[in-house]
Write a protein that holds these residues in place. Structure first.
Motif: not given
Length: 308
Positions: A27-40
């Protein structure tokens, strides 16, 4: 400290990471391979210790820095050898605005004794930068930038001044904004801007060649003020989900550009990008980020946010 360097000297971009909850590298370069976690769910990246009372923006920034440093999930096992002399510069206009409003409401309604000891430190605009410095042991200069839409690249400019002026050996530059109702409402009042505020963080690690214990062959030049809105570097570097990152935009875009350049199979196919941020009220800033023709032979993978 090293001697003062030329103002236009390029700096090495040693690592980067983007952390926008729910987004991946696709979705956006530089992000993790798995969905980035929420603050919680920041405990999944950082471990549980030390998160009590931390605001969402601080948690997002901590997750992004943890990944950019290439650290395993959980608390630090030992002090970081490159922490001494490392500066922290954080760009965030709205990072703690929800806490400030809550503290003020509590004081007006019930007096100062109603303010929680856990909330009081978060009322400082420097809470994100100081939290990063404390967690990772960075003992260089510690700055917070709240300069509107240009904050992200203002932070990059200040980091360059610290490094080239000999005040720091290296710098951790972070851009982060939350997406809570108060921050979103305030962002929506900006004139001539469209798109919902996106909560997320970006980080780039800057320094002279050899300042960090790894090399990428990617550099960025001086930050330049522009009178016109800069064109997007590439469709893949556009802001996420049709929204915008406000003060974090410059750092998020720089991190995404570095990730895109690093992932390119042919250096000649993507020699450089011009990354920009700003708006009609605050003006515009740009910075050029490029990749050397030959990748560094001793490149060490640095976190999920840095494509190897």
């Amino acid at each position: 400290m090293s001697e003062t360097r030329k103002a236009d000297e390029p700096l090495a971009v040693a690592a980067w990471a983007v952390h926008v909850p729910g987004l991946t590298a696709a979705d956006l370069p530089g992000s993790p391979d798995e969905p980035a976690c929420t603050p919680d769910d920041a405990k999944d990246v950082l471990g549980r210790k030390g998160l009590l009372g931390k605001e969402p923006s601080t948690r997002l920034a901590l997750c992004a820095v943890h990944r950019a440093l290439g650290l395993p999930p959980g608390k630090l096992a030992e002090p970081l050898p490159y922490a001494p002399g490392t500066a922290v510069v954080v760009a965030s206009n709205l990072g703690n605005v929800e806490t400030v409003c809550t503290v003020l409401d509590d004081m007006r309604e019930r007096g100062g004794t109603a303010v929680s000891p856990l909330d009081a430190p978060n009322a400082s605009s420097n809470v994100i930068a100081s939290s990063l410095a404390i967690k990772y042991g960075f003992n260089g200069p510690n700055l917070a930038v709240c300069s509107g839409a240009t904050a992200g690249l203002d932070a990059v400019r200040l980091a360059r001044l610290l490094i080239l002026g000999g005040r720091a050996e290296r710098a951790v530059v972070v851009g982060v904004e939350p997406a809570d109702p108060i921050a979103s409402a305030l962002s929506g009042l900006r004139t001539g801007e469209s798109g919902a505020l996106v909560g997320g963080a970006g980080v780039v690690l800057l320094g002279r060649p050899g300042a960090w214990p790894w090399e990428t062959g990617i550099t960025c030049g001086p930050v330049v003020r522009s009178t016109e809105r800069p064109e997007a570097a590439a469709p893949a570097l556009a802001d996420a989900a049709g929204g915008e990152f406000y003060g974090a935009a410059g750092v998020v875009r720089l991190a995404a550009a570095a990730a895109t350049l690093n992932a390119a199979a042919d250096p000649a196919a993507a020699p450089s990008y011009t990354v920009g941020c700003g708006d009609a009220d605050d003006g515009y800033l740009t910075v050029s980020v490029g990749r050397a023709a030959e990748r560094a032979a001793d490149r060490t993978p640095v976190g999920a946010g840095s494509a190897s």
